[in-house]
Write an enzyme that holds these catalytic residues in place. Structure first.
Site, mmCIF file in Angstrom:
data_model
loop_
_atom_site.group_PDB
_atom_site.id
_atom_site.type_symbol
_atom_site.label_atom_id
_atom_site.label_comp_id
_atom_site.label_asym_id
_atom_site.label_seq_id
_atom_site.Cartn_x
_atom_site.Cartn_y
_atom_site.Cartn_z
ATOM 1 C CE LYS A 111 -4.557 -0.791 2.064
ATOM 2 N NZ LYS A 111 -5.850 -1.180 2.646
ATOM 3 C CE LYS A 192 -8.783 -8.367 -2.505
ATOM 4 N NZ LYS A 192 -8.678 -9.168 -1.171
ATOM 5 C CE LYS A 195 -13.800 -3.735 0.537
ATOM 6 N NZ LYS A 195 -12.956 -3.318 0.975
HETATM 7 P P1 ATP Z 1 -9.584 -3.280 -0.714
HETATM 8 O O1 ATP Z 1 -9.800 -3.357 -1.949
HETATM 9 O O2 ATP Z 1 -10.122 -2.252 0.328
HETATM 10 O O3 ATP Z 1 -8.262 -4.581 -0.370
HETATM 11 P P2 ATP Z 1 -11.995 -5.830 -0.640
HETATM 12 O O4 ATP Z 1 -13.217 -5.466 -1.367
HETATM 13 O O5 ATP Z 1 -10.253 -6.158 -1.281
HETATM 14 O O6 ATP Z 1 -10.860 -4.460 -0.547
HETATM 15 P P3 ATP Z 1 -11.045 -7.100 2.064
HETATM 16 O O7 ATP Z 1 -12.067 -5.264 2.317
HETATM 17 O O8 ATP Z 1 -9.891 -6.645 2.466
HETATM 18 O O9 ATP Z 1 -11.514 -6.304 0.171
HETATM 19 O O10 ATP Z 1 -11.722 -8.440 2.261
HETATM 20 C C1 ATP Z 1 -13.017 -7.827 2.964
HETATM 21 C C2 ATP Z 1 -13.846 -9.600 3.014
HETATM 22 O O11 ATP Z 1 -13.853 -9.569 1.866
HETATM 23 C C3 ATP Z 1 -12.924 -10.207 3.411
HETATM 24 O O12 ATP Z 1 -13.749 -11.460 4.549
HETATM 25 C C4 ATP Z 1 -12.112 -11.012 2.076
HETATM 26 O O13 ATP Z 1 -12.642 -12.154 2.214
HETATM 27 C C5 ATP Z 1 -13.298 -10.748 1.348
HETATM 28 N N1 ATP Z 1 -12.975 -10.189 0.092
HETATM 29 C C6 ATP Z 1 -13.302 -9.376 -0.662
HETATM 30 N N2 ATP Z 1 -12.689 -9.559 -1.747
HETATM 31 C C7 ATP Z 1 -13.450 -10.931 -2.359
HETATM 32 C C8 ATP Z 1 -12.953 -11.737 -4.049
HETATM 33 N N3 ATP Z 1 -12.449 -11.139 -4.644
HETATM 34 N N4 ATP Z 1 -13.657 -12.927 -3.213
HETATM 35 C C9 ATP Z 1 -13.267 -13.289 -2.676
HETATM 36 N N5 ATP Z 1 -13.280 -12.431 -1.081
HETATM 37 C C10 ATP Z 1 -13.320 -11.351 -1.374
#
Ligand code: ATP
Ligand code: LTN
Length: 328
Positions: A111, A192, A195
């Site tokens: 980050k 992945k 968001k």
């Molecule tokens: P950021 O982009 O801020 O890293 P994110 O949407 O990738 O956020 P996190 O906030 O790190 O996700 O994760 C929150 C929850 O959502 C965790 O339990 C994670 O396993 C799940 N999650 C997030 N993205 C995925 C994905 N693409 N597939 C499965 N699970 C996900």
């Protein structure tokens, strides 16, 4: 009953990935654990945020959790910044953490490369996360794999504190969903679905319109073979669509593969879009009713009270062990 605790940062709009890998796992677990679901808004400001968007998103996310089936009678919902004990415990834990161990946090390394000005908060954020967990004696912490190292830090800090001052904290276990739950970006299936992606073309948001959902799925990147089968390595785009279908229908991936074996890509995408639209329309209808009902504030007021009661008891024990303040 064992305690489960997790938080989803309000750093972007919630996605289908968050639903499948995070929220729906908590829904499945809500009868087996005493669950605490909180909004780590203080974590969100480790990188720049627009205050108006952040404020709106905090409540919106809680509304979405409720709409996804997290029952307010089985889960305690609260906002991190409304409970001052999180930051206070974080400071005490910082004074028991080492620069060396913090410098090994891989998420900080990733980050910080993306920021013009790297804040101290981004560096110490895993310690605040440890405080979030340890205040409540959480037994299990569901998170994505990228947070495993942070939960391990929380375990180390709990053990270190317990050894130094006597048993004070429960040592938490990470709970990482299985690989099948990892949903990929529709435009770049090696990454992945996230968001905080720069482009949302490959990301389905839980509040996306039916038109946008269909458009995003119909334009998902696939391959040129035009044969449907599951092969994550050589057919990541098709495998991702099969995974989405499998997770939303609770069908085994083998059954899904069999079901679609004679489909072409266009028809496969159409049926995947149908189940996503059906699921998200249901969540969106519930969300709209919840927003109108005033339930979000009601749930957050109750959760705030309960979380402060629990956190105060733990914090008072901590300061007495450390020798801070008086009369304790
Ligand atoms: P950021 O982009 O801020 O890293 P994110 O949407 O990738 O956020 P996190 O906030 O790190 O996700 O994760 C929150 C929850 O959502 C965790 O339990 C994670 O396993 C799940 N999650 C997030 N993205 C995925 C994905 N693409 N597939 C499965 N699970 C996900
Ligand atoms: N760092 C996590 C969010 C988070 C969290 C927590 C998760 C903050 N505090 C405590 C579980 C337990 C993230 O970025 N996904």
């Amino acid at each position: 009953m064992k305690r489960l605790l997790t938080g989803l940062q309000p750093s972007g709009e919630l996605t289908l990935g968050n639903y499948i890998g995070g929220i729906s796992q908590c829904v499945k677990n809500q009868d087996n654990y005493e669950s605490f679901i909180f909004v780590p808004d203080m974590h969100a400001i480790t990188v720049p945020q627009d205050s108006d968007i952040l404020r709106e998103r905090i409540k919106k996310n809680v509304g979405i959790y409720l709409a996804c089936g997290l029952d307010p009678n089985k889960n305690t919902f609260y906002i991190q910044s409304e409970n001052l004990y999180h930051a206070n415990l974080s400071w005490i834990l910082e004074c028991n953490s080492y620069i060396g161990e913090m410098s090994r946090m891989t998420q900080f390394k990733d980050k910080s490369k993306k920021q013009k000005n790297v804040t101290c908060g981004l560096f110490t954020y895993p310690i605040l996360m440890a405080a979030d967990i340890l205040l409540y004696d959480a037994d299990v912490v569901p998170t994505g794999i990228d947070q495993k190292q942070h939960v391990e830090l929380a375990r180390n800090l709990a053990e270190r504190f317990n050894n130094k001052y006597g048993k004070t904290f429960t040592v938490p276990e990470p709970m990482i969903p299985e690989v099948g739950y990892k949903i990929k970006d529709l435009q770049n299936p090696s990454k992945k679905m996230s968001k905080s992606s720069e482009s949302l073309k490959g990301t389905i948001l839980l509040l996306d319109s039916e038109k946008d959902i269909r458009k995003k799925i119909m334009s998902a990147v696939t391959d040129s073979e035009n044969k449907v089968y599951y092969d994550e390595e050589n057919k990541p785009g098709i495998s991702n669509l099969l995974n989405i279908y499998s997770c939303l229908t609770n069908m085994d991936i083998k059954e899904v593969e069999q079901y679609f074996k004679d489909y072409n890509y266009g028809n496969l995408k159409r049926e995947v879009a149908d189940v996503v639209v059906e699921k998200l329309t249901d969540i969106q209808n519930k969300y709209n009713d919840i927003v109108k009902s005033g339930l979000i504030d009601e749930v957050l007021d109750m959760g705030k009270k309960k979380s402060i009661e629990i956190a105060k008891e733990k914090y008072d024990l901590v300061i007495s062990r450390v020798g801070l303040g008086r009369n304790n």
